[in-house]
Scaffold this motif. Structure first.
Motif, PDB file in Angstrom:
ATOM      1  N   ALA A 240       0.828  -1.207   0.000  1.00  0.00           N
ATOM      2  CA  ALA A 240       0.000   0.000   0.000  1.00  0.00           C
ATOM      3  C   ALA A 240       0.860   1.254   0.000  1.00  0.00           C
ATOM      4  O   ALA A 240       0.493   2.267  -0.603  1.00  0.00           O
ATOM      5  CB  ALA A 240      -0.930  -0.009   1.206  1.00  0.00           C
ATOM      6  N   SER A 241       2.010   1.202   0.664  1.00  0.00           N
ATOM      7  CA  SER A 241       2.895   2.367   0.718  1.00  0.00           C
ATOM      8  C   SER A 241       3.540   2.633  -0.634  1.00  0.00           C
ATOM      9  O   SER A 241       3.798   3.788  -0.988  1.00  0.00           O
ATOM     10  CB  SER A 241       3.963   2.161   1.799  1.00  0.00           C
ATOM     11  N   ILE A 242       3.825   1.592  -1.406  1.00  0.00           N
ATOM     12  CA  ILE A 242       4.326   1.797  -2.773  1.00  0.00           C
ATOM     13  C   ILE A 242       3.284   2.558  -3.589  1.00  0.00           C
ATOM     14  O   ILE A 242       3.595   3.527  -4.289  1.00  0.00           O
ATOM     15  CB  ILE A 242       4.660   0.447  -3.443  1.00  0.00           C
ATOM     16  N   LEU A 243       2.035   2.117  -3.481  1.00  0.00           N
ATOM     17  CA  LEU A 243       0.967   2.776  -4.224  1.00  0.00           C
ATOM     18  C   LEU A 243       0.748   4.214  -3.736  1.00  0.00           C
ATOM     19  O   LEU A 243       0.430   5.100  -4.528  1.00  0.00           O
ATOM     20  CB  LEU A 243      -0.327   1.982  -4.085  1.00  0.00           C
ATOM     21  N   TYR A 244       0.940   4.436  -2.448  1.00  0.00           N
ATOM     22  CA  TYR A 244       0.777   5.791  -1.904  1.00  0.00           C
ATOM     23  C   TYR A 244       1.863   6.720  -2.443  1.00  0.00           C
ATOM     24  O   TYR A 244       1.595   7.870  -2.789  1.00  0.00           O
ATOM     25  CB  TYR A 244       0.815   5.739  -0.378  1.00  0.00           C
ATOM     26  N   GLY A 245       3.090   6.218  -2.520  1.00  0.00           N
ATOM     27  CA  GLY A 245       4.168   7.019  -3.097  1.00  0.00           C
ATOM     28  C   GLY A 245       3.930   7.328  -4.561  1.00  0.00           C
ATOM     29  O   GLY A 245       4.203   8.442  -5.033  1.00  0.00           O
ATOM     30  N   TYR A 246       3.412   6.350  -5.294  1.00  0.00           N
ATOM     31  CA  TYR A 246       3.079   6.540  -6.709  1.00  0.00           C
ATOM     32  C   TYR A 246       1.982   7.597  -6.849  1.00  0.00           C
ATOM     33  O   TYR A 246       2.053   8.482  -7.708  1.00  0.00           O
ATOM     34  CB  TYR A 246       2.617   5.201  -7.280  1.00  0.00           C
ATOM     35  N   PHE A 247       0.968   7.500  -5.986  1.00  0.00           N
ATOM     36  CA  PHE A 247      -0.137   8.457  -6.016  1.00  0.00           C
ATOM     37  C   PHE A 247       0.335   9.874  -5.696  1.00  0.00           C
ATOM     38  O   PHE A 247      -0.047  10.839  -6.369  1.00  0.00           O
ATOM     39  CB  PHE A 247      -1.207   8.021  -5.015  1.00  0.00           C
ATOM     40  N   LEU A 248       1.161  10.022  -4.660  1.00  0.00           N
ATOM     41  CA  LEU A 248       1.628  11.348  -4.273  1.00  0.00           C
ATOM     42  C   LEU A 248       2.455  12.000  -5.383  1.00  0.00           C
ATOM     43  O   LEU A 248       2.375  13.208  -5.598  1.00  0.00           O
ATOM     44  CB  LEU A 248       2.460  11.263  -2.992  1.00  0.00           C
ATOM     45  N   LYS A 249       3.240  11.206  -6.079  1.00  0.00           N
ATOM     46  CA  LYS A 249       4.016  11.750  -7.189  1.00  0.00           C
ATOM     47  C   LYS A 249       3.096  12.272  -8.281  1.00  0.00           C
ATOM     48  O   LYS A 249       3.275  13.381  -8.806  1.00  0.00           O
ATOM     49  CB  LYS A 249       4.928  10.662  -7.761  1.00  0.00           C
ATOM     50  N   SER A 250       2.091  11.505  -8.619  1.00  0.00           N
ATOM     51  CA  SER A 250       1.139  11.907  -9.646  1.00  0.00           C
ATOM     52  C   SER A 250       0.345  13.138  -9.213  1.00  0.00           C
ATOM     53  O   SER A 250       0.185  14.102  -9.969  1.00  0.00           O
ATOM     54  CB  SER A 250       0.190  10.743  -9.955  1.00  0.00           C
ATOM     55  N   ALA A 251      -0.144  13.123  -7.973  1.00  0.00           N
ATOM     56  CA  ALA A 251      -0.965  14.228  -7.479  1.00  0.00           C
ATOM     57  C   ALA A 251      -0.157  15.509  -7.336  1.00  0.00           C
ATOM     58  O   ALA A 251      -0.646  16.606  -7.640  1.00  0.00           O
ATOM     59  CB  ALA A 251      -1.591  13.856  -6.141  1.00  0.00           C
TER      60      ALA A 251
END
Length: 396
Positions: A240-251
């Motif tokens: 989930a933290s990998i996906l959160y980092g991916y999301f924060l970069k995009s956002a």
């Protein structure tokens, strides 16, 4: 402190991982409703062609209790070992000719694109002939082979980014657990946080506090206090933290772009010029109203530019949230699954015990979470670059 956003993304994360790989580990991490989406696929690369000889130095990057993590057969001691010719070649270049690494990556991606496109072209040219089935099968095998190779290339690029901040990836946890205790040293918290902007880092620290249950202003003594955690739960947190980092970069990039484009729709220079050219044609009240509008628009623009990333993200509707959080390519989906399985898998049995509970410190938990967030951020960057040279498969 508001943890709603981080918790929401953690709960939504499996929905953004429609998988093409079937792992026993993922059966535990994701709900049964997603298991039917997983298809059997071997991760073993059958290609034996090596472009250069690959050396295998031993690298130690973590320790558990009084026992050092044992070295693996991997040349870089990464959890996931490159299995393709391209991955092994880039591993060798990284160790022996680091200054040529990015040149070698670009060349490999171009070669992979040519190989895949060539096979597809021959398939279309042979359409209707007796050899049509053969060329179609060759194209399918080439597509599969190139996909595995490009996933290795992405992984090596991510590994290179970690090496630039002098942070080694945590090796297989099965080698770092001694007498049921896991400790990762050195923590490397500062290096892992240094890659993020201030506003992003604020949200990451909130996420870390949420998932490991440690206060943001905790003392050193609190950080080194021990806690028990089930490996299954730790795997969920890591993915989930990998996906959160991916999301924060995009956002964050979306936020930056919209702030750059936040300009008034009118032309202030044209408005002022019009008023000076025709002072008698406009009543006094109208002039006052126009000046008020200009002042309000300028104030609104400044407020928009000062809007924090967290407030911006909390204003996302469901569609925008999913668009930013969803992995763009199937290669990214596969790579997260492979890396997670390699990290939490066991060399002998292929999987750590489902209900195994380990003892570890909050410091080690924070290191794992910060690494996962950085992995997701690097994955976003790398995916964009690779897609410019080798067209990745879209993740529908």
């Amino acid at each position: 402190m508001d943890y709603c956003l981080s918790s929401t993304l953690t709960n939504l994360s499996p929905h953004f991982l429609p998988s093409t790989v079937k792992f026993g580990y993922l059966r535990l991490v994701y709900p049964p409703s997603f298991i039917h989406k997983f298809a059997d696929r071997s991760l073993t690369c059958t290609s034996t062609f090596l472009r250069r000889e690959v050396r295998s130095p031993l690298v130690f990057v973590a320790r558990a209790g009084f026992s050092h993590c044992e070295p693996s057969s991997s040349s870089l001691n990464t959890p996931l070992e490159p299995c393709s010719a391209a991955g092994k070649f880039l591993s060798s270049v990284f160790q022996n000719q680091r200054q040529l690494f990015h040149v070698a990556v670009a060349d490999e991606l171009k070669l992979l694109a040519e190989d895949r496109d060539g096979a597809v072209s021959r398939m279309f040219l042979s359409s209707g002939s007796d050899e049509a089935f053969l060329h179609r099968r060759i194209a399918q095998l080439k597509e599969h082979e190139c996909q595995i190779a490009v996933e290795d290339v992405i992984y090596m690029l991510i590994f290179f980014k970690f090496s630039e901040i002098r942070v080694p990836l945590v090796p297989k946890l099965s080698r770092c657990i001694y007498n049921g205790r896991l400790e990762i040293w050195p923590p490397k918290d500062w290096e892992l946080e240094s890659i993020h902007g201030f506003e992003v880092l604020e949200m990451i620290r909130e996420h870390v506090c949420t998932v490991i249950g440690l206060r943001a202003n905790s003392s050193v003594t609190d950080s080194w206090a021990t806690t028990e955690i089930q490996l299954l739960q730790l795997g969920r947190v890591y993915a989930a933290s990998i996906l959160y980092g991916y999301f924060l970069k995009s956002a964050s990039l979306r936020h930056y772009l919209e702030r750059c484009l936040a300009v008034p729709h009118h032309d202030p220079y044209l408005s002022c010029r019009t008023m000076f050219q025709f002072p008698d044609s406009l009543p006094y009240d109208h002039l006052s109203n126009m000046q008020s509008v200009l002042s309000c628009q300028e104030s609104s623009e400044q407020d928009w530019k000062r809007e924090k990333l967290k407030c911006y993200v909390l204003g996302f509707d469901a569609e925008t949230l999913q668009r930013c959080a969803k992995l763009k390519s199937k290669e990214a989906v596969n790579l997260i699954e492979k890396h997670s399985f390699a990290l939490f898998g066991d060399d002998k049995n292929g999987l750590l015990e489902n209900d195994e509970v380990i003892l570890t410190s909050f410091s080690s938990l924070r290191r794992l979470v910060l690494e996962a967030v950085a992995f997701g951020s690097f994955l976003w960057d790398t995916e964009e670059y690779v897609n410019s040279l080798f067209k990745l498969n879209e993740n529908y």
